[in-house]
Enzyme design. Structure first.
Site, PDB file in Angstrom:
ATOM      1  N   TYR A 157       0.836  -1.206   0.000  1.00  0.00           N
ATOM      2  CA  TYR A 157       0.000   0.000   0.000  1.00  0.00           C
ATOM      3  C   TYR A 157       0.870   1.256   0.000  1.00  0.00           C
ATOM      4  O   TYR A 157       0.827   2.052  -0.935  1.00  0.00           O
ATOM      5  CB  TYR A 157      -0.911  -0.015   1.230  1.00  0.00           C
ATOM      6  CG  TYR A 157      -1.891   1.128   1.309  1.00  0.00           C
ATOM      7  CD1 TYR A 157      -2.934   1.238   0.403  1.00  0.00           C
ATOM      8  CD2 TYR A 157      -1.782   2.088   2.314  1.00  0.00           C
ATOM      9  CE1 TYR A 157      -3.852   2.274   0.489  1.00  0.00           C
ATOM     10  CE2 TYR A 157      -2.696   3.132   2.402  1.00  0.00           C
ATOM     11  CZ  TYR A 157      -3.729   3.216   1.488  1.00  0.00           C
ATOM     12  OH  TYR A 157      -4.630   4.249   1.580  1.00  0.00           O
ATOM     13  N   LYS A 161       1.617   3.777  -3.164  1.00  0.00           N
ATOM     14  CA  LYS A 161       1.136   5.166  -3.145  1.00  0.00           C
ATOM     15  C   LYS A 161       2.308   6.118  -3.379  1.00  0.00           C
ATOM     16  O   LYS A 161       2.168   7.132  -4.074  1.00  0.00           O
ATOM     17  CB  LYS A 161       0.464   5.482  -1.812  1.00  0.00           C
ATOM     18  CG  LYS A 161      -0.869   4.764  -1.576  1.00  0.00           C
ATOM     19  CD  LYS A 161      -1.994   5.307  -2.439  1.00  0.00           C
ATOM     20  CE  LYS A 161      -3.351   4.769  -2.017  1.00  0.00           C
ATOM     21  NZ  LYS A 161      -4.443   5.203  -2.923  1.00  0.00           N
ATOM     22  N   ASN A 186      -6.567   9.458   7.996  1.00  0.00           N
ATOM     23  CA  ASN A 186      -7.706   8.613   8.413  1.00  0.00           C
ATOM     24  C   ASN A 186      -9.039   9.357   8.275  1.00  0.00           C
ATOM     25  O   ASN A 186      -9.202  10.441   8.831  1.00  0.00           O
ATOM     26  CB  ASN A 186      -7.527   8.162   9.861  1.00  0.00           C
ATOM     27  CG  ASN A 186      -6.335   7.237  10.026  1.00  0.00           C
ATOM     28  OD1 ASN A 186      -5.197   7.655   9.804  1.00  0.00           O
ATOM     29  ND2 ASN A 186      -6.571   5.997  10.392  1.00  0.00           N
ATOM     30  N   ASN A 202     -14.742  -1.180  13.409  1.00  0.00           N
ATOM     31  CA  ASN A 202     -14.617  -2.230  14.426  1.00  0.00           C
ATOM     32  C   ASN A 202     -15.184  -1.773  15.757  1.00  0.00           C
ATOM     33  O   ASN A 202     -16.017  -2.449  16.359  1.00  0.00           O
ATOM     34  CB  ASN A 202     -13.140  -2.603  14.636  1.00  0.00           C
ATOM     35  CG  ASN A 202     -12.684  -3.679  13.665  1.00  0.00           C
ATOM     36  OD1 ASN A 202     -13.393  -4.022  12.729  1.00  0.00           O
ATOM     37  ND2 ASN A 202     -11.490  -4.212  13.885  1.00  0.00           N
ATOM     38  N   PHE A 203     -14.741  -0.601  16.222  1.00  0.00           N
ATOM     39  CA  PHE A 203     -15.171  -0.131  17.548  1.00  0.00           C
ATOM     40  C   PHE A 203     -16.674   0.136  17.579  1.00  0.00           C
ATOM     41  O   PHE A 203     -17.354  -0.206  18.553  1.00  0.00           O
ATOM     42  CB  PHE A 203     -14.407   1.138  17.959  1.00  0.00           C
ATOM     43  CG  PHE A 203     -12.965   0.895  18.373  1.00  0.00           C
ATOM     44  CD1 PHE A 203     -12.409  -0.374  18.326  1.00  0.00           C
ATOM     45  CD2 PHE A 203     -12.169   1.949  18.829  1.00  0.00           C
ATOM     46  CE1 PHE A 203     -11.080  -0.602  18.705  1.00  0.00           C
ATOM     47  CE2 PHE A 203     -10.845   1.731  19.216  1.00  0.00           C
ATOM     48  CZ  PHE A 203     -10.300   0.460  19.152  1.00  0.00           C
ATOM     49  N   GLY A 219      -2.825   0.966  23.115  1.00  0.00           N
ATOM     50  CA  GLY A 219      -3.778   2.044  22.842  1.00  0.00           C
ATOM     51  C   GLY A 219      -3.181   3.438  22.943  1.00  0.00           C
ATOM     52  O   GLY A 219      -3.905   4.427  22.849  1.00  0.00           O
ATOM     53  N   THR A 222      -1.501   7.021  18.221  1.00  0.00           N
ATOM     54  CA  THR A 222      -2.493   8.057  17.901  1.00  0.00           C
ATOM     55  C   THR A 222      -2.891   8.026  16.421  1.00  0.00           C
ATOM     56  O   THR A 222      -2.133   7.567  15.566  1.00  0.00           O
ATOM     57  CB  THR A 222      -1.959   9.471  18.206  1.00  0.00           C
ATOM     58  OG1 THR A 222      -0.920   9.795  17.269  1.00  0.00           O
ATOM     59  CG2 THR A 222      -1.442   9.588  19.633  1.00  0.00           C
ATOM     60  N   ASP A 283       2.774  -0.938  12.645  1.00  0.00           N
ATOM     61  CA  ASP A 283       1.613  -0.077  12.917  1.00  0.00           C
ATOM     62  C   ASP A 283       2.162   1.272  13.425  1.00  0.00           C
ATOM     63  O   ASP A 283       2.801   1.316  14.471  1.00  0.00           O
ATOM     64  CB  ASP A 283       0.762  -0.761  13.996  1.00  0.00           C
ATOM     65  CG  ASP A 283      -0.644  -0.209  14.107  1.00  0.00           C
ATOM     66  OD1 ASP A 283      -1.593  -0.970  13.858  1.00  0.00           O
ATOM     67  OD2 ASP A 283      -0.788   0.968  14.465  1.00  0.00           O
ATOM     68  N   ARG A 287       0.238   9.750  14.260  1.00  0.00           N
ATOM     69  CA  ARG A 287      -0.090  10.303  12.944  1.00  0.00           C
ATOM     70  C   ARG A 287      -0.971  11.528  13.131  1.00  0.00           C
ATOM     71  O   ARG A 287      -2.019  11.461  13.780  1.00  0.00           O
ATOM     72  CB  ARG A 287      -0.824   9.253  12.113  1.00  0.00           C
ATOM     73  CG  ARG A 287      -1.084   9.703  10.698  1.00  0.00           C
ATOM     74  CD  ARG A 287      -1.831   8.673   9.912  1.00  0.00           C
ATOM     75  NE  ARG A 287      -1.053   7.494   9.612  1.00  0.00           N
ATOM     76  CZ  ARG A 287      -1.588   6.306   9.352  1.00  0.00           C
ATOM     77  NH1 ARG A 287      -2.895   6.152   9.383  1.00  0.00           N
ATOM     78  NH2 ARG A 287      -0.834   5.275   9.064  1.00  0.00           N
TER      79      ARG A 287
HETATM   80  N1  UDP Z   1      -6.861  -0.709  15.789  1.00  0.00           N
HETATM   81  C1  UDP Z   1      -7.270  -1.208  17.027  1.00  0.00           C
HETATM   82  N2  UDP Z   1      -8.325  -2.059  17.058  1.00  0.00           N
HETATM   83  C2  UDP Z   1      -9.017  -2.442  15.962  1.00  0.00           C
HETATM   84  C3  UDP Z   1      -8.622  -1.910  14.688  1.00  0.00           C
HETATM   85  C4  UDP Z   1      -7.524  -1.061  14.653  1.00  0.00           C
HETATM   86  O1  UDP Z   1      -6.677  -0.890  18.072  1.00  0.00           O
HETATM   87  O2  UDP Z   1      -9.975  -3.220  16.095  1.00  0.00           O
HETATM   88  C5  UDP Z   1      -5.728   0.233  15.759  1.00  0.00           C
HETATM   89  C6  UDP Z   1      -4.640  -0.125  14.752  1.00  0.00           C
HETATM   90  O3  UDP Z   1      -3.709  -1.027  15.319  1.00  0.00           O
HETATM   91  C7  UDP Z   1      -4.046   1.241  14.472  1.00  0.00           C
HETATM   92  C8  UDP Z   1      -5.243   2.192  14.574  1.00  0.00           C
HETATM   93  O4  UDP Z   1      -6.214   1.488  15.334  1.00  0.00           O
HETATM   94  O5  UDP Z   1      -3.093   1.583  15.444  1.00  0.00           O
HETATM   95  C9  UDP Z   1      -5.827   2.597  13.246  1.00  0.00           C
HETATM   96  O6  UDP Z   1      -6.016   1.428  12.505  1.00  0.00           O
HETATM   97  P1  UDP Z   1      -6.768   1.366  11.101  1.00  0.00           P
HETATM   98  O7  UDP Z   1      -6.797  -0.075  10.687  1.00  0.00           O
HETATM   99  O8  UDP Z   1      -8.074   2.059  11.190  1.00  0.00           O
HETATM  100  O9  UDP Z   1      -5.896   2.201  10.064  1.00  0.00           O
HETATM  101  P2  UDP Z   1      -4.384   2.728   9.958  1.00  0.00           P
HETATM  102  O10 UDP Z   1      -4.440   4.128  10.454  1.00  0.00           O
HETATM  103  O11 UDP Z   1      -3.474   1.860  10.805  1.00  0.00           O
HETATM  104  O12 UDP Z   1      -4.075   2.612   8.518  1.00  0.00           O
END
Ligand code: UDP
Length: 320
Positions: A157, A161, A186, A202-203, A219, A222, A283, A287
């Site tokens: 990815y 890009k 995001n 997900n959340f 957690g 950011t 990860d 950001r």
């Molecule tokens: N994340 C999480 N739980 C989840 C899905 C994602 O803690 O169920 C975290 C993930 O590890 C990352 C952030 O949330 O640190 C954002 O993840 P996402 O997949 O939305 O996109 P990213 O910004 O990493 O491309």
């Protein structure tokens, strides 16, 4: 105002379908191109009976001649603008389809740049905040070159890009192509796929079902979340500006993933508890976009705060 013909690749996806909707309502002629790899026909079905909306089922990496035949059949003449949004964007999705993702942003983009040049159209490429990788500069301004693992699990990815940005600049420098590059941070809102694996869907799903909220890592990492209508405004402003970019588009309001989880639990009134799972490889720990350039050159900044945007998104998830 003259009506423009605007082709949007990835037009049935989350951001693409919002963009189609915005431009269809403005009266432009929209050609939505999608192979429905991660996009959904449901996202655009309500536009399909409109006279100024055409859907073409097509994979952007397929031969350009095939697309041109389809355009002729559908009586599409000169194209004025192209938004190249076609690419999977959720980490789980693009890691499941790494080759398709890498090619959508390279071979697929090459096809669309060639098409733009045949039509003397402007092409906007949706790059990403992932271009900065694991950033050592915070927040990230456009001048920062990033810190990307070229062979990591996200490389299909982020490196494609980055290559896409380079390809756009090559056509600009070598052939005077009319190009625009944006780096999208995001983004969230209605029409995100519930199973796309990203943090907001997900959340919300977990909160609405009173299931455990799965935080990856501790957690403290950011992200900065932009509501989709703000992003659409930024994309359209960029397309119609004199800027080439790259320009960051995102909401600079930064929060930890733990704060994000607690906000969603609170706003949805959920009884969910938080559980911690292992952090995926590469990860990014932080950001946040520096949007000074977009503020100054496009007169753009996000207007929808997190609480307002997440309420609308939760509402949509409840109803759909
Ligand atoms: N994340 C999480 N739980 C989840 C899905 C994602 O803690 O169920 C975290 C993930 O590890 C990352 C952030 O949330 O640190 C954002 O993840 P996402 O997949 O939305 O996109 P990213 O910004 O990493 O491309």
């Amino acid at each position: 105002m003259t009506i423009q013909t605007i082709l949007i690749t990835g037009g049935a996806g989350f951001i693409g379908s919002h963009l189609c909707e915005h431009l269809v309502n403005r009266g432009e002629t929209i050609v939505c191109v999608d192979n429905l790899g991660s996009g959904k026909r449901e996202n655009i079905r309500h536009m399909e009976e409109k006279k100024n909306f055409v859907f073409i089922y097509f994979d952007v990496t397929d031969s350009l001649e095939k697309l041109e035949k389809e355009l002729t059949q559908k009586k599409i003449g000169k194209i004025d603008q192209i938004y190249h949004l076609a690419s999977r964007a959720s980490p789980i999705d693009y890691q499941t389809y790494p080759v398709e993702t890498a090619l959508a942003n390279s071979l697929g983009l090459n096809n669309m740049i060639k098409l733009s040049m045949k039509h003397d159209a402007t092409i906007l490429f949706s790059s990403t905040s992932e271009a900065y990788g694991q950033p050592k500069v915070h927040p990230q301004p456009e001048e920062y070159w990033g810190n990307v693992n070229p062979v990591g699990i996200r490389s299909c990815y982020d490196e494609s890009k980055r290559f896409g940005e380079a390809l756009m600049m090559a056509y600009y420098r070598g052939h005077n192509a009319k190009i625009k590059i944006v780096r999208i941070f995001n983004t969230y809102g209605p029409k995100m796929r519930k199973d796309d694996g990203r943090v907001i869907p997900n959340f919300i799903q977990q909160a609405l079902n009173n299931e455990s909220i799965t935080i990856y890592g501790d957690g403290t990492q950011t992200r900065s979340f932009c509501y989709v209508s703000d992003l659409i405004d930024g994309l359209v402003r960029m397309m119609n500006s004199k800027e080439i970019g790259p320009k960051n588009l995102g909401n600079p309001h930064e929060m930890t993933i733990l704060e994000c989880a607690n906000n969603i639990i609170k706003i949805s009134g959920s009884a969910s508890k938080i559980i911690f799972k292992s952090l995926p490889e590469d990860d990014p720990t932080k950001r946040q976009p520096d949007i000074s350039a977009a503020r100054m050159m496009l007169g753009w900044e996000p207007k929808v705060n997190f609480e307002e945007g997440i309420k609308k998104t939760i509402e949509w998830f409840r109803e759909n």
